[in-house]
Design a protein around this motif. Structure first.
Motif, PDB file in Angstrom:
ATOM      1  N   ASP A 123       0.812  -1.142   0.043  1.00 16.26           N
ATOM      2  CA  ASP A 123      -0.007  -0.004  -0.036  1.00 16.26           C
ATOM      3  C   ASP A 123       0.887   1.160   0.197  1.00 16.26           C
ATOM      4  OD1 ASP A 123      -1.699   2.157   0.843  1.00 16.26           O
ATOM      5  OD2 ASP A 123      -3.043   0.823   1.812  1.00 16.26           O
ATOM      6  N   ARG A 124       1.023   1.807  -1.003  1.00 16.66           N
ATOM      7  CA  ARG A 124       1.796   3.127  -1.296  1.00 16.66           C
ATOM      8  C   ARG A 124       1.505   4.109  -0.372  1.00 16.66           C
ATOM      9  NH1 ARG A 124       2.409   2.647  -7.845  1.00 16.66           N
ATOM     10  NH2 ARG A 124       3.478   0.922  -7.776  1.00 16.66           N
ATOM     11  N   ALA A 125       0.181   4.525  -0.375  1.00 17.83           N
ATOM     12  CA  ALA A 125      -0.258   5.478   0.733  1.00 17.83           C
ATOM     13  C   ALA A 125       0.156   5.448   2.104  1.00 17.83           C
ATOM     14  CB  ALA A 125      -1.648   5.900   0.281  1.00 17.83           C
ATOM     15  N   PHE A 126       0.072   4.162   2.548  1.00 15.31           N
ATOM     16  CA  PHE A 126       0.434   3.719   3.885  1.00 15.31           C
ATOM     17  C   PHE A 126       1.866   3.824   4.101  1.00 15.31           C
ATOM     18  CE2 PHE A 126       1.732   0.265   6.888  1.00 15.31           C
ATOM     19  CZ  PHE A 126       1.090   0.985   8.133  1.00 15.31           C
ATOM     20  N   ALA A 127       2.568   3.496   3.032  1.00 18.56           N
ATOM     21  CA  ALA A 127       3.930   3.597   3.145  1.00 18.56           C
ATOM     22  C   ALA A 127       4.641   5.090   3.192  1.00 18.56           C
ATOM     23  CB  ALA A 127       4.949   3.068   1.881  1.00 18.56           C
ATOM     24  N   ARG A 128       3.972   6.057   2.476  1.00 16.32           N
ATOM     25  CA  ARG A 128       4.263   7.302   2.621  1.00 16.32           C
ATOM     26  C   ARG A 128       3.866   8.135   4.016  1.00 16.32           C
ATOM     27  NH1 ARG A 128       1.923   7.142  -2.874  1.00 16.32           N
ATOM     28  NH2 ARG A 128      -0.041   7.936  -1.989  1.00 16.32           N
ATOM     29  N   THR A 129       2.591   7.451   4.515  1.00 16.23           N
ATOM     30  CA  THR A 129       2.284   7.803   5.669  1.00 16.23           C
ATOM     31  C   THR A 129       3.134   7.578   6.826  1.00 16.23           C
ATOM     32  OG1 THR A 129      -0.406   7.777   5.151  1.00 16.23           O
ATOM     33  CG2 THR A 129       0.576   7.776   7.450  1.00 16.23           C
ATOM     34  N   ARG A 130       3.751   6.245   6.629  1.00 17.69           N
ATOM     35  CA  ARG A 130       4.651   5.758   7.696  1.00 17.69           C
ATOM     36  C   ARG A 130       5.811   6.501   7.302  1.00 17.69           C
ATOM     37  NH1 ARG A 130       4.307   1.097  10.733  1.00 17.69           N
ATOM     38  NH2 ARG A 130       6.357   0.905  10.664  1.00 17.69           N
ATOM     39  N   LYS A 131       6.513   6.717   6.388  1.00 13.36           N
ATOM     40  CA  LYS A 131       7.681   7.475   5.965  1.00 13.36           C
ATOM     41  C   LYS A 131       7.607   8.808   6.459  1.00 13.36           C
ATOM     42  CE  LYS A 131      10.213   6.979   2.415  1.00 13.36           C
ATOM     43  NZ  LYS A 131      10.883   7.029   0.938  1.00 13.36           N
ATOM     44  N   GLY A 132       6.448   9.725   6.428  1.00 18.00           N
ATOM     45  CA  GLY A 132       6.296  11.069   6.964  1.00 18.00           C
ATOM     46  C   GLY A 132       6.178  10.895   8.430  1.00 18.00           C
ATOM     47  N   SER A 161       7.837   8.680  10.611  1.00 21.30           N
ATOM     48  CA  SER A 161       9.400   8.551  11.029  1.00 21.30           C
ATOM     49  C   SER A 161      10.123   9.609  10.773  1.00 21.30           C
ATOM     50  CB  SER A 161       9.866   7.265  10.366  1.00 21.30           C
ATOM     51  OG  SER A 161       9.853   7.387   9.062  1.00 21.30           O
ATOM     52  N   ALA A 162       9.948  10.438   9.831  1.00 22.05           N
ATOM     53  CA  ALA A 162      10.699  11.748   9.349  1.00 22.05           C
ATOM     54  C   ALA A 162      10.504  12.833  10.361  1.00 22.05           C
ATOM     55  CB  ALA A 162      10.544  12.160   7.881  1.00 22.05           C
ATOM     56  N   SER A 163       9.059  12.764  10.955  1.00 19.49           N
ATOM     57  CA  SER A 163       8.749  13.872  11.796  1.00 19.49           C
ATOM     58  C   SER A 163       9.370  13.648  13.059  1.00 19.49           C
ATOM     59  CB  SER A 163       7.237  14.093  11.748  1.00 19.49           C
ATOM     60  OG  SER A 163       6.566  12.992  12.035  1.00 19.49           O
ATOM     61  N   LYS A 164       9.695  12.357  13.499  1.00 20.36           N
ATOM     62  CA  LYS A 164      10.029  11.800  14.762  1.00 20.36           C
ATOM     63  C   LYS A 164      11.788  12.201  14.878  1.00 20.36           C
ATOM     64  CE  LYS A 164       7.149   8.214  15.761  1.00 20.36           C
ATOM     65  NZ  LYS A 164       6.931   6.705  16.024  1.00 20.36           N
ATOM     66  N   VAL A 165      12.503  12.504  13.807  1.00 18.72           N
ATOM     67  CA  VAL A 165      13.867  12.648  13.837  1.00 18.72           C
ATOM     68  C   VAL A 165      14.338  14.007  14.315  1.00 18.72           C
ATOM     69  CG1 VAL A 165      16.105  12.802  12.573  1.00 18.72           C
ATOM     70  CG2 VAL A 165      14.431  10.945  11.972  1.00 18.72           C
TER      71      VAL A 165
END
Length: 77
Positions: free
Chosen positions: A62-71, A73-77
């Motif tokens: 699910d590409r939309a889910f992958a983009r959501t998860r990537k976003g 994890s990027a905001s946690k850094v």
């Protein structure tokens, strides 16, 4: 026969969930388990063991889910 998206089901320590499926979904799980058994030449797995790998495969593709998860994890850094 075309290659199924799921192959052999790995044995891992499960987390128990209790869920209800509509009867047609259960029938499809039974049919899918039979198809895996025929394709692998082994006994058909318990249909309940198909649910987690199917959900895992769905989420992995699910590409939309992958983009959501990537976003997230990027905001946690």
């Amino acid at each position: 026969m075309s290659k199924l998206k799921l192959g052999t089901i790995e044995d891992d320590k499960p987390v128990k969930l209790t869920i209800e499926f509509p009867a047609p979904v259960h029938r499809n799980l039974l049919a899918y388990a039979d198809a895996i058994g025929r394709e692998t030449g082994q006994a058909a797995p318990d249909p309940a063991r198909l649910v987690a790998p199917m959900i895992e495969k769905f989420m992995a593709t699910d590409r939309a889910f992958a983009r959501t998860r990537k976003g997230k994890s990027a905001s946690k850094v």
